[in-house]
Design a protein around this motif. Structure first.
Motif, short mmCIF file in Angstrom:
data_model
loop_
_atom_site.label_atom_id
_atom_site.label_comp_id
_atom_site.label_asym_id
_atom_site.label_seq_id
_atom_site.Cartn_x
_atom_site.Cartn_y
_atom_site.Cartn_z
N GLU A 37 0.80 -1.23 0.00
CA GLU A 37 0.00 0.00 0.00
C GLU A 37 0.83 1.28 0.00
O GLU A 37 0.60 2.17 -0.83
N LEU A 41 1.56 4.42 -4.90
CA LEU A 41 1.46 5.75 -5.53
C LEU A 41 2.81 6.27 -6.00
O LEU A 41 2.95 6.72 -7.15
N HIS A 44 3.86 4.20 -9.05
CA HIS A 44 3.14 4.53 -10.28
C HIS A 44 3.63 5.85 -10.87
O HIS A 44 3.70 6.00 -12.10
N SER A 71 -3.95 -2.12 -0.46
CA SER A 71 -3.35 -2.09 -1.79
C SER A 71 -4.39 -2.08 -2.90
O SER A 71 -4.28 -1.31 -3.86
N LYS A 73 -7.45 -1.06 -2.87
CA LYS A 73 -8.14 0.23 -2.90
C LYS A 73 -7.31 1.26 -3.66
O LYS A 73 -7.84 2.02 -4.50
N ILE A 74 -6.01 1.30 -3.39
CA ILE A 74 -5.13 2.23 -4.09
C ILE A 74 -5.10 1.91 -5.58
O ILE A 74 -5.13 2.80 -6.43
N ARG A 76 -7.43 0.51 -7.37
CA ARG A 76 -8.69 0.96 -7.98
C ARG A 76 -8.63 2.46 -8.29
O ARG A 76 -9.10 2.92 -9.33
N GLU A 77 -8.07 3.23 -7.36
CA GLU A 77 -7.96 4.67 -7.56
C GLU A 77 -7.03 4.99 -8.72
O GLU A 77 -7.33 5.88 -9.55
N ILE A 78 -5.93 4.25 -8.82
CA ILE A 78 -4.99 4.48 -9.93
C ILE A 78 -5.65 4.13 -11.26
O ILE A 78 -5.53 4.86 -12.25
N ALA A 80 -8.73 4.24 -12.02
CA ALA A 80 -9.78 5.20 -12.35
C ALA A 80 -9.23 6.48 -12.95
O ALA A 80 -9.95 7.22 -13.62
N THR A 81 -7.95 6.76 -12.73
CA THR A 81 -7.35 8.01 -13.21
C THR A 81 -6.36 7.82 -14.34
O THR A 81 -5.89 8.80 -14.91
N ASP A 82 -6.02 6.57 -14.69
CA ASP A 82 -5.03 6.31 -15.74
C ASP A 82 -5.56 5.24 -16.68
O ASP A 82 -5.77 4.09 -16.27
#
Length: 341
Positions: A37, A41, A44, A71, A73-74, A76-78, A80-82
Protein backbone atom coordinates in the motif's frame (compact mmCIF):
# COMPACT_ATOMS: atom_id res chain seq x y z
CA UNK A 1 14.96 -6.61 -34.98
CA UNK A 2 13.14 -3.70 -33.41
CA UNK A 3 10.42 -4.09 -30.84
CA UNK A 4 8.93 -0.73 -31.84
CA UNK A 5 7.51 -1.85 -35.14
CA UNK A 6 4.04 -0.36 -34.85
CA UNK A 7 1.96 2.29 -33.10
CA UNK A 8 4.94 4.63 -32.81
CA UNK A 9 3.95 7.97 -31.31
CA UNK A 10 6.02 11.16 -31.29
CA UNK A 11 8.29 11.41 -28.25
CA UNK A 12 6.60 14.62 -27.21
CA UNK A 13 3.15 13.00 -26.87
CA UNK A 14 2.45 11.17 -23.62
CA UNK A 15 2.04 7.43 -23.54
CA UNK A 16 -1.45 6.32 -22.64
CA UNK A 17 -3.37 9.26 -24.11
CA UNK A 18 -7.09 8.73 -24.65
CA UNK A 19 -6.66 8.31 -28.41
CA UNK A 20 -4.62 5.14 -27.94
CA UNK A 21 -6.01 4.00 -24.60
CA UNK A 22 -7.67 0.90 -26.01
CA UNK A 23 -5.30 0.12 -28.90
CA UNK A 24 -2.95 -2.82 -28.55
CA UNK A 25 0.16 -1.53 -26.76
CA UNK A 26 3.74 -2.24 -27.74
CA UNK A 27 4.89 -2.60 -24.12
CA UNK A 28 3.17 -4.29 -21.17
CA UNK A 29 4.60 -3.72 -17.70
CA UNK A 30 3.09 -6.06 -15.12
CA UNK A 31 3.64 -6.07 -11.38
CA UNK A 32 2.60 -8.62 -8.72
CA UNK A 33 1.37 -6.74 -5.67
CA UNK A 34 1.05 -8.11 -2.14
CA UNK A 35 0.59 -5.69 0.76
CA UNK A 36 2.47 -2.79 -0.86
CA UNK A 37 0.00 0.00 0.00
CA UNK A 38 2.58 2.71 0.88
CA UNK A 39 4.67 2.00 -2.23
CA UNK A 40 2.01 2.02 -4.94
CA UNK A 41 1.46 5.75 -5.53
CA UNK A 42 5.18 6.69 -5.67
CA UNK A 43 5.84 3.60 -7.78
CA UNK A 44 3.14 4.53 -10.28
CA UNK A 45 4.50 8.07 -10.51
CA UNK A 46 7.93 6.68 -11.41
CA UNK A 47 6.42 4.28 -13.92
CA UNK A 48 4.44 7.10 -15.50
CA UNK A 49 7.59 9.19 -15.89
CA UNK A 50 9.61 6.29 -17.34
CA UNK A 51 6.94 5.30 -19.86
CA UNK A 52 6.43 8.87 -21.03
CA UNK A 53 10.15 9.07 -21.78
CA UNK A 54 9.81 6.05 -24.07
CA UNK A 55 7.21 7.74 -26.24
CA UNK A 56 5.68 4.36 -27.08
CA UNK A 57 2.27 2.88 -26.42
CA UNK A 58 2.22 1.00 -23.13
CA UNK A 59 -0.01 -0.53 -20.51
CA UNK A 60 0.53 -1.25 -16.83
CA UNK A 61 -0.98 -4.41 -15.35
CA UNK A 62 -1.13 -4.63 -11.56
CA UNK A 63 -1.89 -8.09 -10.16
CA UNK A 64 -3.12 -7.89 -6.58
CA UNK A 65 -2.16 -11.22 -5.02
CA UNK A 66 -4.73 -11.26 -2.24
CA UNK A 67 -3.43 -8.22 -0.35
CA UNK A 68 -4.83 -7.77 3.16
CA UNK A 69 -3.97 -4.06 3.48
CA UNK A 70 -5.29 -1.19 1.36
CA UNK A 71 -3.35 -2.09 -1.79
CA UNK A 72 -6.40 -3.00 -3.87
CA UNK A 73 -8.14 0.23 -2.90
CA UNK A 74 -5.13 2.23 -4.09
CA UNK A 75 -5.01 0.23 -7.33
CA UNK A 76 -8.69 0.96 -7.98
CA UNK A 77 -7.96 4.67 -7.56
CA UNK A 78 -4.99 4.48 -9.93
CA UNK A 79 -7.03 2.58 -12.54
CA UNK A 80 -9.78 5.20 -12.35
CA UNK A 81 -7.35 8.01 -13.21
CA UNK A 82 -5.03 6.31 -15.74
CA UNK A 83 -6.36 4.68 -18.90
CA UNK A 84 -3.20 2.62 -19.30
CA UNK A 85 -3.74 0.76 -16.05
CA UNK A 86 -5.34 -2.64 -15.72
CA UNK A 87 -5.88 -4.40 -12.42
CA UNK A 88 -6.28 -8.12 -11.84
CA UNK A 89 -7.29 -8.97 -8.27
CA UNK A 90 -6.81 -12.60 -7.26
CA UNK A 91 -9.19 -14.19 -4.76
CA UNK A 92 -6.44 -15.00 -2.28
CA UNK A 93 -2.67 -14.99 -1.93
CA UNK A 94 -1.44 -17.56 -4.46
CA UNK A 95 2.23 -16.52 -4.41
CA UNK A 96 4.47 -14.63 -6.80
CA UNK A 97 4.59 -17.30 -9.49
CA UNK A 98 0.81 -17.44 -9.87
CA UNK A 99 0.64 -13.63 -9.83
CA UNK A 100 3.29 -13.50 -12.55
CA UNK A 101 1.32 -16.02 -14.59
CA UNK A 102 -1.81 -13.90 -14.19
CA UNK A 103 0.15 -10.86 -15.36
CA UNK A 104 1.43 -12.67 -18.44
CA UNK A 105 -2.09 -13.81 -19.31
CA UNK A 106 -3.52 -10.32 -18.87
CA UNK A 107 -0.78 -8.45 -20.77
CA UNK A 108 -1.43 -7.71 -24.44
CA UNK A 109 1.80 -6.00 -25.51
CA UNK A 110 4.48 -7.25 -27.87
CA UNK A 111 7.10 -6.85 -25.13
CA UNK A 112 6.36 -7.98 -21.57
CA UNK A 113 8.24 -6.43 -18.65
CA UNK A 114 7.70 -7.79 -15.13
CA UNK A 115 8.96 -5.92 -12.09
CA UNK A 116 8.47 -5.80 -8.32
CA UNK A 117 6.09 -3.34 -6.67
CA UNK A 118 8.33 -2.59 -3.67
CA UNK A 119 10.28 0.29 -5.29
CA UNK A 120 13.50 -1.72 -5.27
CA UNK A 121 13.43 -2.06 -9.07
CA UNK A 122 13.89 1.22 -10.94
CA UNK A 123 11.41 1.91 -13.80
CA UNK A 124 14.08 4.11 -15.42
CA UNK A 125 15.90 0.88 -16.39
CA UNK A 126 13.07 -0.15 -18.72
CA UNK A 127 14.49 1.84 -21.61
CA UNK A 128 17.86 0.09 -21.22
CA UNK A 129 16.19 -3.32 -21.30
CA UNK A 130 14.36 -2.37 -24.50
CA UNK A 131 17.54 -1.05 -26.11
CA UNK A 132 19.24 -4.38 -25.41
CA UNK A 133 16.21 -6.25 -26.74
CA UNK A 134 16.56 -4.26 -29.98
CA UNK A 135 20.00 -5.81 -30.50
CA UNK A 136 18.25 -9.06 -31.43
CA UNK A 137 17.70 -10.75 -28.08
CA UNK A 138 14.44 -12.37 -27.02
CA UNK A 139 14.97 -12.14 -23.25
CA UNK A 140 16.92 -9.48 -21.35
CA UNK A 141 17.35 -10.20 -17.65
CA UNK A 142 18.20 -7.61 -15.03
CA UNK A 143 21.28 -8.10 -12.86
CA UNK A 144 21.22 -6.36 -9.47
CA UNK A 145 24.98 -5.89 -9.51
CA UNK A 146 24.98 -3.54 -6.51
CA UNK A 147 22.22 -5.23 -4.56
CA UNK A 148 20.93 -3.37 -1.50
CA UNK A 149 19.99 -6.36 0.68
CA UNK A 150 21.32 -8.11 3.76
CA UNK A 151 24.49 -10.11 3.13
CA UNK A 152 23.85 -13.29 5.15
CA UNK A 153 20.12 -13.80 4.64
CA UNK A 154 19.77 -12.54 1.06
CA UNK A 155 22.98 -12.01 -0.90
CA UNK A 156 24.96 -15.16 -0.06
CA UNK A 157 22.05 -17.62 -0.51
CA UNK A 158 21.12 -15.84 -3.74
CA UNK A 159 24.69 -16.05 -5.08
CA UNK A 160 24.90 -19.78 -4.36
CA UNK A 161 21.45 -20.41 -5.83
CA UNK A 162 22.26 -18.45 -9.00
CA UNK A 163 25.42 -20.46 -9.60
CA UNK A 164 23.57 -23.73 -9.06
CA UNK A 165 20.72 -22.68 -11.37
CA UNK A 166 23.15 -21.53 -14.07
CA UNK A 167 25.05 -24.83 -13.90
CA UNK A 168 21.98 -27.07 -14.02
CA UNK A 169 19.92 -24.93 -16.40
CA UNK A 170 22.76 -24.19 -18.79
CA UNK A 171 21.94 -20.46 -18.97
CA UNK A 172 24.69 -18.49 -17.18
CA UNK A 173 23.02 -15.51 -15.49
CA UNK A 174 24.22 -13.68 -12.39
CA UNK A 175 20.78 -12.92 -10.97
CA UNK A 176 17.80 -15.18 -11.60
CA UNK A 177 15.96 -13.58 -8.69
CA UNK A 178 15.70 -10.12 -10.26
CA UNK A 179 12.09 -9.61 -11.34
CA UNK A 180 12.94 -6.80 -13.77
CA UNK A 181 13.26 -8.43 -17.18
CA UNK A 182 12.09 -7.90 -20.76
CA UNK A 183 10.55 -10.66 -22.86
CA UNK A 184 9.32 -10.80 -26.40
CA UNK A 185 5.79 -12.16 -26.24
CA UNK A 186 6.57 -15.22 -28.36
CA UNK A 187 9.28 -16.33 -25.90
CA UNK A 188 6.60 -16.76 -23.20
CA UNK A 189 3.95 -18.29 -25.41
CA UNK A 190 4.35 -21.89 -24.23
CA UNK A 191 5.58 -21.25 -20.66
CA UNK A 192 3.47 -22.66 -17.83
CA UNK A 193 4.44 -21.64 -14.30
CA UNK A 194 4.09 -23.62 -11.07
CA UNK A 195 5.65 -23.53 -7.60
CA UNK A 196 8.36 -20.83 -7.50
CA UNK A 197 9.32 -21.31 -11.13
CA UNK A 198 8.88 -17.73 -12.32
CA UNK A 199 12.61 -17.18 -11.77
CA UNK A 200 13.38 -19.96 -14.28
CA UNK A 201 11.58 -18.35 -17.24
CA UNK A 202 14.90 -17.46 -18.96
CA UNK A 203 15.80 -21.16 -18.84
CA UNK A 204 12.47 -22.21 -20.33
CA UNK A 205 12.85 -19.57 -23.05
CA UNK A 206 16.43 -20.62 -23.81
CA UNK A 207 15.41 -24.28 -24.13
CA UNK A 208 12.79 -23.13 -26.65
CA UNK A 209 15.48 -21.39 -28.72
CA UNK A 210 15.29 -17.82 -27.37
CA UNK A 211 18.39 -15.64 -27.21
CA UNK A 212 18.97 -14.65 -23.58
CA UNK A 213 21.27 -12.00 -22.12
CA UNK A 214 21.48 -9.76 -19.05
CA UNK A 215 22.42 -6.20 -18.17
CA UNK A 216 23.14 -4.53 -14.80
CA UNK A 217 20.18 -2.62 -13.36
CA UNK A 218 19.67 -0.36 -10.37
CA UNK A 219 18.53 -1.82 -7.08
CA UNK A 220 17.26 0.34 -4.22
CA UNK A 221 16.95 -0.51 -0.56
CA UNK A 222 13.39 -1.06 0.65
CA UNK A 223 12.18 2.03 2.48
CA UNK A 224 8.50 1.17 3.03
CA UNK A 225 6.62 -2.05 3.60
CA UNK A 226 7.99 -5.42 4.62
CA UNK A 227 9.95 -7.99 2.60
CA UNK A 228 8.10 -11.22 1.81
CA UNK A 229 11.20 -13.30 1.17
CA UNK A 230 13.32 -15.38 3.54
CA UNK A 231 15.79 -18.26 3.74
CA UNK A 232 12.97 -20.81 3.49
CA UNK A 233 12.46 -19.71 -0.10
CA UNK A 234 15.91 -21.06 -1.02
CA UNK A 235 14.78 -24.60 -0.18
CA UNK A 236 11.73 -24.21 -2.43
CA UNK A 237 13.98 -22.99 -5.25
CA UNK A 238 16.17 -26.11 -4.92
CA UNK A 239 13.11 -28.38 -5.15
CA UNK A 240 11.80 -26.48 -8.17
CA UNK A 241 15.24 -26.65 -9.77
CA UNK A 242 15.21 -30.43 -9.43
CA UNK A 243 11.77 -30.44 -11.04
CA UNK A 244 12.72 -28.38 -14.08
CA UNK A 245 15.86 -30.46 -14.60
CA UNK A 246 13.76 -33.61 -14.58
CA UNK A 247 11.17 -32.01 -16.84
CA UNK A 248 13.85 -30.83 -19.26
CA UNK A 249 15.57 -34.20 -19.52
CA UNK A 250 12.71 -36.66 -19.10
CA UNK A 251 9.43 -34.79 -19.60
CA UNK A 252 8.58 -36.79 -22.72
CA UNK A 253 10.39 -40.00 -21.68
CA UNK A 254 10.06 -40.54 -17.90
CA UNK A 255 10.31 -44.31 -18.39
CA UNK A 256 14.03 -43.76 -19.06
CA UNK A 257 14.80 -42.49 -15.56
CA UNK A 258 12.39 -44.81 -13.72
CA UNK A 259 13.40 -47.72 -15.93
CA UNK A 260 17.08 -47.08 -15.21
CA UNK A 261 16.50 -47.25 -11.46
CA UNK A 262 14.36 -50.34 -11.99
CA UNK A 263 17.10 -52.10 -13.95
CA UNK A 264 19.63 -51.14 -11.28
CA UNK A 265 17.37 -52.70 -8.64
CA UNK A 266 17.02 -55.85 -10.77
CA UNK A 267 20.80 -56.04 -11.16
CA UNK A 268 21.33 -55.79 -7.40
CA UNK A 269 18.64 -58.44 -6.88
CA UNK A 270 20.29 -60.79 -9.37
CA UNK A 271 23.79 -60.36 -7.91
CA UNK A 272 22.53 -60.85 -4.35
CA UNK A 273 20.63 -64.00 -5.37
CA UNK A 274 23.56 -65.47 -7.29
CA UNK A 275 25.97 -64.77 -4.45
CA UNK A 276 23.57 -66.39 -1.96
CA UNK A 277 23.44 -69.51 -4.17
CA UNK A 278 27.24 -69.46 -4.48
CA UNK A 279 27.61 -69.41 -0.68
CA UNK A 280 25.05 -72.18 -0.36
CA UNK A 281 26.80 -74.51 -2.87
CA UNK A 282 30.47 -73.87 -2.19
CA UNK A 283 30.49 -72.82 1.47
CA UNK A 284 27.41 -74.71 2.64
CA UNK A 285 26.01 -71.53 4.14
CA UNK A 286 22.35 -71.67 5.04
CA UNK A 287 20.10 -69.03 3.48
CA UNK A 288 18.95 -67.98 6.94
CA UNK A 289 22.54 -67.12 7.88
CA UNK A 290 22.83 -64.31 5.31
CA UNK A 291 20.56 -61.37 4.42
CA UNK A 292 21.28 -61.82 0.70
CA UNK A 293 18.06 -63.74 -0.14
CA UNK A 294 15.95 -61.05 1.55
CA UNK A 295 17.93 -58.35 -0.27
CA UNK A 296 17.34 -60.13 -3.59
CA UNK A 297 13.58 -60.36 -3.00
CA UNK A 298 13.27 -56.74 -1.82
CA UNK A 299 15.29 -55.27 -4.72
CA UNK A 300 13.30 -57.38 -7.20
CA UNK A 301 10.09 -55.89 -5.80
CA UNK A 302 11.60 -52.38 -5.89
CA UNK A 303 12.59 -52.92 -9.53
CA UNK A 304 9.03 -53.85 -10.45
CA UNK A 305 7.73 -50.76 -8.64
CA UNK A 306 10.10 -48.47 -10.52
CA UNK A 307 9.03 -49.95 -13.86
CA UNK A 308 5.35 -49.55 -12.99
CA UNK A 309 5.98 -45.96 -11.87
CA UNK A 310 7.70 -45.29 -15.18
CA UNK A 311 4.71 -46.64 -17.12
CA UNK A 312 2.31 -44.54 -15.02
CA UNK A 313 4.49 -41.47 -15.62
CA UNK A 314 4.37 -42.15 -19.37
CA UNK A 315 0.57 -42.19 -19.20
CA UNK A 316 0.55 -38.91 -17.23
CA UNK A 317 2.90 -37.28 -19.73
CA UNK A 318 0.60 -38.18 -22.59
CA UNK A 319 -2.39 -36.86 -20.67
CA UNK A 320 -0.49 -33.65 -19.91
CA UNK A 321 0.42 -32.99 -23.52
CA UNK A 322 -3.04 -33.82 -24.87
CA UNK A 323 -5.18 -31.99 -22.33
CA UNK A 324 -6.15 -28.33 -22.06
CA UNK A 325 -3.94 -26.12 -19.91
CA UNK A 326 -5.66 -25.25 -16.62
CA UNK A 327 -5.00 -21.88 -14.91
CA UNK A 328 -3.32 -21.99 -11.49
CA UNK A 329 -5.20 -18.97 -10.15
CA UNK A 330 -8.76 -17.59 -9.85
CA UNK A 331 -9.58 -13.95 -10.56
CA UNK A 332 -11.88 -11.97 -8.25
CA UNK A 333 -12.30 -8.92 -10.48
CA UNK A 334 -10.79 -7.24 -13.54
CA UNK A 335 -10.61 -3.48 -14.02
CA UNK A 336 -9.79 -1.46 -17.11
CA UNK A 337 -10.20 -4.34 -19.59
CA UNK A 338 -12.12 -4.27 -22.83
CA UNK A 339 -15.35 -6.12 -22.02
CA UNK A 340 -15.53 -7.59 -25.52
CA UNK A 341 -12.36 -9.65 -24.95
Amino acid sequence: MKVYDEQVTPRSSPVGSHSEARSRPVISVFLPVFNEEPNLLPLHAKLDEALKELGRSAEIVYVDDGSTDGSLKILREIAATDDRVRVVALRRNYGQTAAMSAGIDAASGDVLIPMDADLQNDPADIVRLLDKLDEGYDVVSGWRKNRKDKMVTRKIPSMLANRLISWIGGVPLHDYGCSLKAYRRESLQDVRLYGEMHRFIPIYASWAGARVTEIPVEHHARTMGKSKYGLSRTIKVVFDLMTIKFMASYQTKPIYVFGSFGMLAFAISLLAGLYAVFLKIFHRADFVQTPLPILAIVMFAVGIQFLLMGLLAEMLVRTYHESQAKPIYAVRERLGFDQSK
